[in-house]
Write a protein that holds these residues in place. Structure first.
Motif, PDB file in Angstrom:
ATOM      1  N   GLU A 299      -9.291   3.135   0.155  1.00  0.00           N
ATOM      2  CA  GLU A 299      -9.487   2.518  -1.071  1.00  0.00           C
ATOM      3  C   GLU A 299      -9.518   0.967  -0.753  1.00  0.00           C
ATOM      4  O   GLU A 299     -10.339   0.285  -1.473  1.00  0.00           O
ATOM      5  CB  GLU A 299      -8.369   2.882  -1.812  1.00  0.00           C
TER       6      GLU A 299
ATOM      7  N   MET B 281       0.880  -1.296  -0.052  1.00  0.00           N
ATOM      8  CA  MET B 281       0.197  -0.153   0.026  1.00  0.00           C
ATOM      9  C   MET B 281       0.685   1.237   0.025  1.00  0.00           C
ATOM     10  O   MET B 281       0.481   2.311  -0.821  1.00  0.00           O
ATOM     11  CB  MET B 281      -0.937  -0.110   1.110  1.00  0.00           C
TER      12      MET B 281
ATOM     13  N   SER C  57      -4.586   4.082  -0.244  1.00  0.00           N
ATOM     14  CA  SER C  57      -4.880   4.427   0.874  1.00  0.00           C
ATOM     15  C   SER C  57      -5.607   3.033   1.616  1.00  0.00           C
ATOM     16  O   SER C  57      -6.176   2.021   0.795  1.00  0.00           O
ATOM     17  CB  SER C  57      -5.953   5.493   0.975  1.00  0.00           C
ATOM     18  N   GLU C  58      -5.796   3.303   2.794  1.00  0.00           N
ATOM     19  CA  GLU C  58      -6.800   2.254   3.806  1.00  0.00           C
ATOM     20  C   GLU C  58      -8.226   2.442   3.074  1.00  0.00           C
ATOM     21  O   GLU C  58      -8.790   1.656   3.240  1.00  0.00           O
ATOM     22  CB  GLU C  58      -6.416   2.642   5.058  1.00  0.00           C
TER      23      GLU C  58
ATOM     24  N   ASP D 255       0.903   3.661  -3.205  1.00  0.00           N
ATOM     25  CA  ASP D 255       0.180   4.747  -2.850  1.00  0.00           C
ATOM     26  C   ASP D 255      -1.369   4.573  -2.696  1.00  0.00           C
ATOM     27  O   ASP D 255      -2.003   5.179  -3.769  1.00  0.00           O
ATOM     28  CB  ASP D 255       0.654   5.926  -3.861  1.00  0.00           C
TER      29      ASP D 255
END
Length: 92
Positions: free
Chosen positions: A22, A13, A19-20, A17
């Motif tokens: 996403e 992650m 995100s959590e 790039d």
């Protein structure tokens, strides 16, 4: 809902790039495109999600407590995946 991230997933992650938010959206609202019923200790799943600016795949499992265990996260390679990112290109 509880999410558990394997170190490998966190590293990917960060590198990619992703995100959590996403990842969680992919797991909860994405399309399951493969199931790995024989994975241990829990069966796992590959899901697909189109985000605002990219397409991601998330491999995750669900443990006995119904927690989501995120195993890896990546943007599918168009050289490997068909345009729908749901099926792999035929190897010749």
């Amino acid at each position: 809902m509880n999410f558990i991230y394997r170190l490998h997933a966190i590293e990917r992650m960060f590198e990619r790039d992703i995100s959590e938010i996403e990842v969680k959206d992919a797991v909860l609202n994405g399309t399951t495109i493969e199931e790995y019923a024989d994975d241990k200790p829990y069966p796992s799943f590959l899901c697909l999600k189109h985000t605002d600016n990219k397409v991601i795949h998330v491999v995750y499992a669900v443990d006995k407590d119904n927690s989501f265990i995120v195993i890896t996260v990546y943007e599918p390679d168009p050289a490997i995946w068909n345009d729908d990112f749901k099926t792999k290109r035929n190897k010749q």
